[in-house]
Design a protein around this motif. Structure first.
Motif, PDB file in Angstrom:
ATOM      1  N   ASP A   9       0.596  -1.231  -0.118  1.00  0.00           N
ATOM      2  CA  ASP A   9       0.392  -0.417  -0.059  1.00  0.00           C
ATOM      3  C   ASP A   9       0.487   1.426   0.008  1.00  0.00           C
ATOM      4  O   ASP A   9       1.789   1.194   0.939  1.00  0.00           O
ATOM      5  CB  ASP A   9      -0.579  -0.200   1.494  1.00  0.00           C
ATOM      6  CG  ASP A   9      -1.821   0.854   1.092  1.00  0.00           C
ATOM      7  OD1 ASP A   9      -2.405   1.648  -0.294  1.00  0.00           O
ATOM      8  OD2 ASP A   9      -2.670   0.401   1.879  1.00  0.00           O
ATOM      9  N   LYS A  10       0.023   2.155  -0.903  1.00  0.00           N
ATOM     10  CA  LYS A  10       1.449   3.771  -0.799  1.00  0.00           C
ATOM     11  C   LYS A  10       1.247   3.892   0.660  1.00  0.00           C
ATOM     12  O   LYS A  10       2.794   4.920   0.286  1.00  0.00           O
ATOM     13  CB  LYS A  10       0.377   4.833  -1.452  1.00  0.00           C
ATOM     14  CG  LYS A  10       1.427   5.063  -1.991  1.00  0.00           C
ATOM     15  CD  LYS A  10       0.445   6.431  -3.059  1.00  0.00           C
ATOM     16  CE  LYS A  10       1.027   7.149  -3.703  1.00  0.00           C
ATOM     17  NZ  LYS A  10       0.582   8.406  -4.955  1.00  0.00           N
ATOM     18  N   VAL A  48       0.930  -0.221  -4.493  1.00  0.00           N
ATOM     19  CA  VAL A  48      -0.661  -0.138  -4.686  1.00  0.00           C
ATOM     20  C   VAL A  48      -1.456   1.761  -4.981  1.00  0.00           C
ATOM     21  O   VAL A  48      -1.054   1.760  -3.268  1.00  0.00           O
ATOM     22  CB  VAL A  48      -1.658  -0.978  -4.373  1.00  0.00           C
ATOM     23  CG1 VAL A  48      -2.760  -1.154  -4.259  1.00  0.00           C
ATOM     24  CG2 VAL A  48      -1.111  -2.604  -4.709  1.00  0.00           C
ATOM     25  N   ASP A  49      -1.621   2.592  -5.321  1.00  0.00           N
ATOM     26  CA  ASP A  49      -2.424   3.315  -5.310  1.00  0.00           C
ATOM     27  C   ASP A  49      -3.193   4.061  -4.489  1.00  0.00           C
ATOM     28  O   ASP A  49      -3.345   4.293  -3.471  1.00  0.00           O
ATOM     29  CB  ASP A  49      -2.176   4.261  -5.999  1.00  0.00           C
ATOM     30  CG  ASP A  49      -1.307   4.694  -7.047  1.00  0.00           C
ATOM     31  OD1 ASP A  49      -0.209   4.985  -6.972  1.00  0.00           O
ATOM     32  OD2 ASP A  49      -0.941   4.946  -8.111  1.00  0.00           O
ATOM     33  N   GLU A  50      -3.937   2.714  -4.434  1.00  0.00           N
ATOM     34  CA  GLU A  50      -5.431   2.524  -3.596  1.00  0.00           C
ATOM     35  C   GLU A  50      -6.120   1.254  -3.426  1.00  0.00           C
ATOM     36  O   GLU A  50      -6.004   0.681  -4.255  1.00  0.00           O
ATOM     37  CB  GLU A  50      -6.431   3.205  -3.945  1.00  0.00           C
ATOM     38  CG  GLU A  50      -7.171   3.637  -3.639  1.00  0.00           C
ATOM     39  CD  GLU A  50      -8.698   4.921  -4.383  1.00  0.00           C
ATOM     40  OE1 GLU A  50      -9.902   4.223  -3.876  1.00  0.00           O
ATOM     41  OE2 GLU A  50      -8.331   5.238  -5.577  1.00  0.00           O
ATOM     42  N   VAL A  51      -5.708   1.238  -2.516  1.00  0.00           N
ATOM     43  CA  VAL A  51      -6.043   0.320  -1.007  1.00  0.00           C
ATOM     44  C   VAL A  51      -8.007   0.413   0.053  1.00  0.00           C
ATOM     45  O   VAL A  51      -7.152   1.971   0.500  1.00  0.00           O
ATOM     46  CB  VAL A  51      -5.276  -0.544  -0.502  1.00  0.00           C
ATOM     47  CG1 VAL A  51      -5.686  -1.453   0.024  1.00  0.00           C
ATOM     48  CG2 VAL A  51      -4.058  -1.000  -1.525  1.00  0.00           C
ATOM     49  N   VAL A  52      -8.741  -0.146  -0.109  1.00  0.00           N
ATOM     50  CA  VAL A  52      -9.836   0.179   0.295  1.00  0.00           C
ATOM     51  C   VAL A  52      -9.806  -1.588   1.174  1.00  0.00           C
ATOM     52  O   VAL A  52      -9.850  -2.621   0.710  1.00  0.00           O
ATOM     53  CB  VAL A  52     -11.229   0.094   0.472  1.00  0.00           C
ATOM     54  CG1 VAL A  52     -12.465   0.289   0.975  1.00  0.00           C
ATOM     55  CG2 VAL A  52     -10.809   1.796  -0.639  1.00  0.00           C
ATOM     56  N   GLU A  57     -11.726   2.579   6.913  1.00  0.00           N
ATOM     57  CA  GLU A  57     -10.770   4.020   8.297  1.00  0.00           C
ATOM     58  C   GLU A  57      -9.653   4.222   8.190  1.00  0.00           C
ATOM     59  O   GLU A  57      -9.012   3.070   7.420  1.00  0.00           O
ATOM     60  CB  GLU A  57     -11.139   3.125   9.216  1.00  0.00           C
ATOM     61  CG  GLU A  57     -12.234   3.184  10.056  1.00  0.00           C
ATOM     62  CD  GLU A  57     -13.054   4.130  10.602  1.00  0.00           C
ATOM     63  OE1 GLU A  57     -11.897   4.724  11.425  1.00  0.00           O
ATOM     64  OE2 GLU A  57     -14.048   4.542   9.968  1.00  0.00           O
ATOM     65  N   PRO A  58      -9.186   5.030   8.272  1.00  0.00           N
ATOM     66  CA  PRO A  58      -7.723   5.948   7.436  1.00  0.00           C
ATOM     67  C   PRO A  58      -6.522   4.864   8.755  1.00  0.00           C
ATOM     68  O   PRO A  58      -7.362   4.026   9.914  1.00  0.00           O
ATOM     69  CB  PRO A  58      -7.512   7.053   8.148  1.00  0.00           C
ATOM     70  CG  PRO A  58      -8.873   7.638   8.754  1.00  0.00           C
ATOM     71  CD  PRO A  58      -9.772   6.435   8.448  1.00  0.00           C
ATOM     72  N   GLY A  59      -5.323   4.763   8.734  1.00  0.00           N
ATOM     73  CA  GLY A  59      -4.633   4.015   9.074  1.00  0.00           C
ATOM     74  C   GLY A  59      -4.760   2.777   9.096  1.00  0.00           C
ATOM     75  O   GLY A  59      -3.645   1.906  10.244  1.00  0.00           O
ATOM     76  N   GLN A  60      -4.705   2.596   7.508  1.00  0.00           N
ATOM     77  CA  GLN A  60      -4.161   1.051   7.802  1.00  0.00           C
ATOM     78  C   GLN A  60      -4.143   0.936   6.632  1.00  0.00           C
ATOM     79  O   GLN A  60      -4.128   1.119   5.615  1.00  0.00           O
ATOM     80  CB  GLN A  60      -5.964  -0.382   7.601  1.00  0.00           C
ATOM     81  CG  GLN A  60      -6.176   0.242   8.759  1.00  0.00           C
ATOM     82  CD  GLN A  60      -7.783  -0.987   8.319  1.00  0.00           C
ATOM     83  OE1 GLN A  60      -7.752  -1.799   8.289  1.00  0.00           O
ATOM     84  NE2 GLN A  60      -8.785   0.433   8.401  1.00  0.00           N
TER      85      GLN A  60
END
Length: 126
Positions: A9-10, A48-52, A57-60
């Motif tokens: 993750d970025k 990876v530019d974007e991971v959900v 929630e942020p911080g993952q």
């Protein structure tokens, strides 16, 4: 062989020492699986530019390692390798402040059609 791909993750880009991780990973693979040498290991990294993750929630952050080896290894060997690689990922991402790192590893067999070439070329100088 083996072919190793690490998706990360970025938010980990500046804190994840990928070169050091790869060098330790290659040694670990050679120690864990008969027939693997440090010289045979190849690792590539993809940021990876974007991971959900979950509810966003942020911080993952995410690290996933795909580890492809020649067929013929037992499930126990693959499991031991997977667990050892996961511990190495955890060790290399433990100091990321304010971030929960979701890490996973998948050890798979290369396909029956796998082939490779190792060769030299010219340097381009006359």
């Amino acid at each position: 062989m083996p072919h190793i791909t690490v998706d990360y993750d970025k938010p980990l880009h500046d804190s994840f020492d990928r070169r050091r991780f790869a060098l330790e990973l290659h040694s670990l693979a050679a120690e864990t699986v008969d027939g693997i040498t440090v010289e045979s290991c190849k690792t590539r990294f993809r940021c990876v530019d974007e991971v959900v993750i979950a509810d966003g929630e942020p911080g993952q952050a995410l690290v996933h390692v795909d580890f492809a080896i020649l067929p013929g290894r037992t499930t126990e060997t693959k499991t031991a390798l997977s667990r050892a690689v996961l511990e190495l990922v955890r060790a290399h991402t433990a100091d990321v402040p304010g971030t929960v790192v979701h890490a996973s590893v998948d050890v798979v067999d290369l396909g029956a059609a796998y082939t490779k070439h190792v060769g030299g070329g010219t340097s381009g100088h006359q």
